[in-house]
Scaffold this active site. Structure first.
Site, PDB file in Angstrom:
ATOM      1  CD  GLU A 230       3.826   2.344   8.836  1.00 25.33           C
ATOM      2  OE1 GLU A 230       3.064   3.316   8.635  1.00 25.33           O
ATOM      3  OE2 GLU A 230       4.609   1.921   7.979  1.00 25.33           O
TER       4      GLU A 230
ATOM      5  NE  ARG B 105       0.692   0.770   1.370  1.00 23.53           N
ATOM      6  CZ  ARG B 105       0.983   1.970   0.883  1.00 23.53           C
ATOM      7  NH1 ARG B 105       2.222   2.431   0.993  1.00 23.53           N
ATOM      8  NH2 ARG B 105       0.056   2.704   0.299  1.00 23.53           N
TER       9      ARG B 105
ATOM     10  CG  HIS C   7       4.883   5.688   6.269  1.00 22.88           C
ATOM     11  ND1 HIS C   7       3.897   4.744   6.401  1.00 22.88           N
ATOM     12  CD2 HIS C   7       4.911   6.005   4.954  1.00 22.88           C
ATOM     13  CE1 HIS C   7       3.335   4.514   5.223  1.00 22.88           C
ATOM     14  NE2 HIS C   7       3.941   5.271   4.334  1.00 22.88           N
TER      15      HIS C   7
END
Length: 609
Positions: A329, A300, A347
């Protein structure tokens, strides 16, 4: 007087590398048979349905319409074909992507289940618009930040996720970033595409023989460790709740946080984002690292202070970083992404075809099972407690969680927690005391502060098994007249940062009661105390002498720390005593240091409850 006792053990097998099939529990009542996972296939069955619905043949729907009358599942974001096929074998599936909040609320009242990924916000308005029909929300992935769990529970809607299917994909991506960073793959590729040939500029470093510190030794961290060992790396790990025997089986040494970050050549992050881990990698942490360390993050983004990492890169403390996740993000105008010593991916940890299909199947199975009257262990809300049991045990629920949270903060060292014993003293027959909810709350108190998993009655034992815990329970009859007189939590085979909490059986032991409707701590180790479990707690072991309460209270008062409760317990006069102090505010380091330097105080610990 204690008349009888009975010991039961919740059998939780040791950690295994294979993902166990989650147990299922009864949850919803359903008119459909439990094994009705496939469409009806006989003409007779179809005609019976048609007859029961009073359908005439000219207006009768086709076969598929008849078979799918039983359920409607709305899929609001793209899901793998394998998952959709499983859903369609059970219900009418409505795939409707990019819904506005208004459109979602409009459609949801005709749906029995909703499956989302991270883009759809399932808020209170959605549950209100469902008007009680929505039974299950399935999150295809791990995080459930986009689902209002409180509202889901209030409206009787089960929420399930898919936490295991992307484990291998995330581990592989971590190893890919490690190798790409060590050998400057991304930078060299960009240079080649720009028409350059810079062999001397992109000299890398070898991985064999280097130390990799894995921060967070859960499912993904364990799989990264296996692969790193295959590359010839020396692997250490930090995780206060990882079983030592599981680490040894992989050939990994469990160490403290400071030892891990100060000795590693590479650091790979696999910890959840919790209040305790938020920006845990900051200026102070980077200052403890070896110069030239390399960092990988596929966990994370919020566990790293990105500004601090940028400073560490510029100063050379961190030679390189490989990042798959970010605080925001997608990141906007990020100097970190543009840094020449950073390898960045958008990601992609779970982005393999196999993982996406696995997540689709996992969430489809959980949703179908719930609609059939079963509950997957991946459920994240809605404890199954009969109302009468919940009402009776309600005063003890907070006590159970507080005792678990208190006990785990007394653990020290890197050996990990392996066994927890709970002793309930009750004024009824041991067989009549339903302890499932209390056990779940104790597990919640022990595990949840360092986990991004929401723990309740449904998944507590499953999560405990994943963590390698063995939970045993003993029910002791006492002439108290109530369902629960006291709860005792014991943690064995660990070291304690407060030695006075260790009992004669070499276990950390804390015990509590409910007084005036509030949870109270009644015993620590061999010392009796009486202090409310609210706010924060300071425990001191001291020489039993006059004036100690005044000295400690004076120190707290000088720093404007309000004392809510205070209790002193001792075994022998003028020998040793424990002082338990409840405080409304968290004292700063200087205040705690002053308490520790009081001559008569032999040890103390601050506990956040």
């Amino acid at each position: 007087m204690i008349a009888s006792s009975r010991l039961t053990t919740t059998t939780l097998p040791p950690y295994t590398t294979l993902t166990p099939k989650p147990p299922r529990f009864r949850f919803f009542s359903s008119p459909l048979p439990l094994k009705c996972r496939k469409p009806l296939t006989t003409i007779t069955s179809v005609l019976k349905i048609a007859d029961s619905l009073n359908l005439s043949s000219p207006a009768a729907p086709d076969l598929n319409s008849l078979l799918n009358l039983k359920r409607t599942i709305l899929v609001s974001e793209k899901l793998g074909d394998a998952g959709l096929d499983l859903l369609r074998s059970f219900a009418n599936v409505d795939c409707c992507y990019n819904l506005s909040p208004e459109d979602l609320c409009s459609k949801i009242s005709s749906c029995d289940a909703l499956i989302v990924r991270s883009g759809t916000k399932v808020n209170r308005q959605v549950f209100e618009a469902a008007k009680g029909r929505l039974k299950v929300v399935g999150r295809a992935g791990v995080g459930i930040d986009n689902v209002d769990l409180q509202a889901a529970t209030e409206f009787g809607c089960l929420v399930v996720n898919a936490p295991t299917a992307n484990t291998i994909a995330a581990a592989e991506h971590g190893i890919a970033l490690l190798a790409a960073m060590a050998r400057n793959i991304a930078q060299a590729d960009a240079s080649m595409k720009a028409g350059k040939w810079q062999r001397n500029k992109y000299v890398g470093v070898s991985m064999v023989g280097k130390t990799l510190a894995i921060m967070g030794f859960g499912k993904v961290g364990s799989e990264v460790a296996r692969r790193a060992k295959g590359l010839g790396m020396h692997v250490v790990a930090h995780d206060p709740y990882a079983p030592a025997d599981r680490a040894r089986a992989i050939g990994v040494e469990l160490v403290s946080f400071d030892q891990a970050v100060s000795t590693a050549d590479f650091i790979s992050l696999h910890m959840p984002l919790t209040p305790a881990t938020s920006k845990v990698f900051n200026d102070a942490t980077f200052a403890k690292m070896k110069k030239g360390v390399r960092i990988i993050n596929v966990a994370r983004g919020g566990v790293i202070d990105e500004d601090a990492l940028l400073r560490a890169l510029d100063s050379g403390i961190v030679a390189q970083a490989a990042l798959d996740v970010f605080c925001e993000e997608p990141p906007k105008d990020s100097k970190l992404v543009l840094h020449e010593n950073v390898t960045a991916t958008p990601h992609l940890g779970a982005s393999t075809k196999e993982a996406q299909e696995g997540v689709a199947v996992e969430i489809a199975e959980a949703v179908v099972g719930a609609l059939q009257g079963e509950l997957s262990a991946t459920a994240v809300n809605a404890p199954m407690v009969p109302p009468e049991v919940l009402s009776e045990l309600a005063p003890y629920v907070t006590l159970a969680e507080k005792l678990g949270r208190l006990a785990v903060q007394l653990v020290s060292g890197g050996s990990g927690i392996q066994s927890v014993k709970v002793v309930y003293r009750s004024g009824r027959d041991p067989d009549d005391l339903d302890t499932r909810l209390l056990r779940a709350m104790i597990i919640k108190g022990i595990i949840e502060p360092i986990s991004d998993t929401i723990i309740n009655l449904v998944n507590a034992d499953f999560i405990a098994k994943q963590k390698g815990l063995v939970i045993s329970e003993e029910r002791v009859f006492a002439n108290s007249g109530g369902p629960v007189d006291s709860i005792q939590v014991r943690i064995g085979h660990v070291k304690s940062k407060f030695q006075s909490a260790v009992s004669e059986n070499e276990e950390i032991s804390v015990e509590g009661k409910v007084k005036y409707g509030k949870p109270h701590l009644s015993r620590v180790g061999g010392f009796e105390v009486d202090v409310s479990l609210e706010g924060n707690l300071i425990l001191c072991r001291q020489v039993d002498q006059p004036g100690m309460i005044g000295k400690v209270g004076g120190i707290l008062g000088e720093k404007n720390v309000n004392v809510s409760f205070m209790s002193v317990g001792r075994n022998v006069r003028r020998k040793k005593a424990i002082m338990a102090i409840g405080v409304d505010e968290e004292p700063d380091k200087d205040t705690l240091d002053k308490i520790g330097h009081v001559p008569a105080i032999e040890e103390f610990v601050f506990l956040n409850l």
